[in-house]
Write a protein that holds these residues in place. Structure first.
Motif, PDB file in Angstrom:
ATOM      1  N   SER A  52       0.823  -1.212   0.000  1.00  0.00           N
ATOM      2  CA  SER A  52       0.000   0.000   0.000  1.00  0.00           C
ATOM      3  C   SER A  52       0.854   1.257   0.000  1.00  0.00           C
ATOM      4  CB  SER A  52      -0.955  -0.005   1.199  1.00  0.00           C
ATOM      5  OG  SER A  52      -0.253   0.019   2.419  1.00  0.00           O
ATOM      6  N   GLU A  53       2.016   1.219   0.661  1.00  0.00           N
ATOM      7  CA  GLU A  53       2.894   2.385   0.663  1.00  0.00           C
ATOM      8  C   GLU A  53       3.476   2.633  -0.727  1.00  0.00           C
ATOM      9  OE1 GLU A  53       2.941  -0.039   2.850  1.00  0.00           O
ATOM     10  OE2 GLU A  53       3.254   0.704   4.896  1.00  0.00           O
ATOM     11  N   ARG A  54       3.777   1.553  -1.445  1.00  0.00           N
ATOM     12  CA  ARG A  54       4.316   1.701  -2.803  1.00  0.00           C
ATOM     13  C   ARG A  54       3.232   2.198  -3.756  1.00  0.00           C
ATOM     14  NH1 ARG A  54       6.311  -3.615  -1.281  1.00  0.00           N
ATOM     15  NH2 ARG A  54       8.481  -3.441  -0.601  1.00  0.00           N
ATOM     16  N   LEU A  55       2.045   1.639  -3.622  1.00  0.00           N
ATOM     17  CA  LEU A  55       0.963   2.035  -4.514  1.00  0.00           C
ATOM     18  C   LEU A  55       0.495   3.465  -4.249  1.00  0.00           C
ATOM     19  CD1 LEU A  55      -1.139  -1.250  -4.771  1.00  0.00           C
ATOM     20  CD2 LEU A  55       0.440  -0.267  -6.431  1.00  0.00           C
ATOM     21  N   LEU A  56       0.724   3.963  -3.036  1.00  0.00           N
ATOM     22  CA  LEU A  56       0.437   5.365  -2.752  1.00  0.00           C
ATOM     23  C   LEU A  56       1.254   6.255  -3.678  1.00  0.00           C
ATOM     24  CD1 LEU A  56      -0.701   7.687  -0.906  1.00  0.00           C
ATOM     25  CD2 LEU A  56       1.313   7.303   0.548  1.00  0.00           C
ATOM     26  N   LEU A 186      -2.611  15.542  -4.652  1.00  0.00           N
ATOM     27  CA  LEU A 186      -2.603  15.182  -3.241  1.00  0.00           C
ATOM     28  C   LEU A 186      -3.082  13.742  -3.143  1.00  0.00           C
ATOM     29  CD1 LEU A 186      -2.460  15.781  -0.180  1.00  0.00           C
ATOM     30  CD2 LEU A 186      -4.825  16.604  -0.339  1.00  0.00           C
ATOM     31  N   ALA A 187      -2.282  12.876  -2.531  1.00  0.00           N
ATOM     32  CA  ALA A 187      -2.633  11.469  -2.341  1.00  0.00           C
ATOM     33  C   ALA A 187      -2.560  11.152  -0.859  1.00  0.00           C
ATOM     34  CB  ALA A 187      -1.684  10.569  -3.125  1.00  0.00           C
ATOM     35  N   VAL A 188      -3.653  10.658  -0.292  1.00  0.00           N
ATOM     36  CA  VAL A 188      -3.749  10.415   1.148  1.00  0.00           C
ATOM     37  C   VAL A 188      -4.067   8.946   1.385  1.00  0.00           C
ATOM     38  CG1 VAL A 188      -4.893  11.067   3.301  1.00  0.00           C
ATOM     39  CG2 VAL A 188      -4.567  12.773   1.492  1.00  0.00           C
ATOM     40  N   TRP A 189      -3.162   8.248   2.066  1.00  0.00           N
ATOM     41  CA  TRP A 189      -3.393   6.834   2.407  1.00  0.00           C
ATOM     42  C   TRP A 189      -4.383   6.753   3.563  1.00  0.00           C
ATOM     43  CZ3 TRP A 189      -3.157   3.788   6.699  1.00  0.00           C
ATOM     44  CH2 TRP A 189      -3.190   2.410   6.492  1.00  0.00           C
TER      45      TRP A 189
END
Length: 231
Positions: A52-56, A186-189
């Motif tokens: 999920s951190e990579r896909l963010l 802006l991308a927010v996990w």
């Protein structure tokens, strides 16, 4: 003295800082070991699966509309380093800045147990770690970015500290938008989707607001909230 259970976490470091307690724990041994970061008793992330951190980072890159051939990335939260390491492995980023307010987490990456994840990225001349609070940084920096990836909480509705809620407020989202070039993302996990946060992004003037699911091996999907600063 009894030995700990095989799956019981071992505390490697525990520190009190200006934002409360932060702890690094390890589960397992050898190739099976997993590191965990706990902040004020709240599980943040571990090294078991960095998908999920990579896909963010990937989702943010795909959504950029600035037209810059080599975009600039600001990551909010160093965590276990997956986002930083993944971004540094991509030659397309011109500059990668990571804001981390916890000195302990930075230490764990600079010569500590998490250096195995981020060590190569920290040697990349495009990468810099800024030891400061994210809210303060985006309110004061003069450096523009093409993407801002936030991974400092379990989501906009589940913050690690009460102060972090300011980041998702109208004023905080306005500051996020201001640090982006027109067409920036802006991308927010988040550990779960938030319709209220999508509405907040639209009310703040962002366009192209959408939520992408990140399917994991187990449990419910994580998500990434995406929004674009109008050109």
């Amino acid at each position: 003295m009894p030995f700990p259970a095989a799956d019981a976490p071992v505390t490697l470091d525990r520190r009190e800082g200006p934002f409360g307690e932060v702890v690094l724990r390890r589960r397992g041994e050898g190739d099976e070991k997993v590191y965990e970061i706990i902040a004020n008793g709240c599980f943040l992330m571990d090294t078991s699966d960095g998908r999920s951190e990579r896909l963010l980072v990937d989702a943010a890159y795909r959504a950029i509309r600035t037209g810059n051939v080599a975009p600039r990335l600001l990551i909010g939260g160093l965590g276990v380093g997956f986002s930083l390491a993944h971004a540094a492995a991509m030659p397309s980023w011109r500059r990668i800045a990571v804001v981390e307010r916890e000195e302990a987490i930075i230490d764990w990456h600079r010569g500590g147990p998490l250096a195995a994840i981020s060590g190569e990225a920290l040697g990349d001349p495009r990468c810099v770690i800024l030891h400061t609070d994210l809210v303060s940084h985006i309110a004061s920096t003069a450096d523009p970015y093409d993407a801002l990836c936030l991974d400092i909480d379990n989501g906009p509705d589940w913050t690690v500290t009460e102060d972090n809620g300011e980041l998702y407020s109208p004023a905080g989202l306005a500051a996020c938008q201001a640090v982006l070039d027109p067409g920036g993302v802006l991308a927010v996990w988040s550990a779960q989707p938030s319709a209220a946060f999508e509405d907040a992004l639209r009310n703040a003037g962002f366009t192209g607001v959408r939520t992408e699911e990140i399917h994991l091996a187990r449990g419910v999907p994580d998500v990434v909230h995406l929004a674009v600063r109008p050109a």
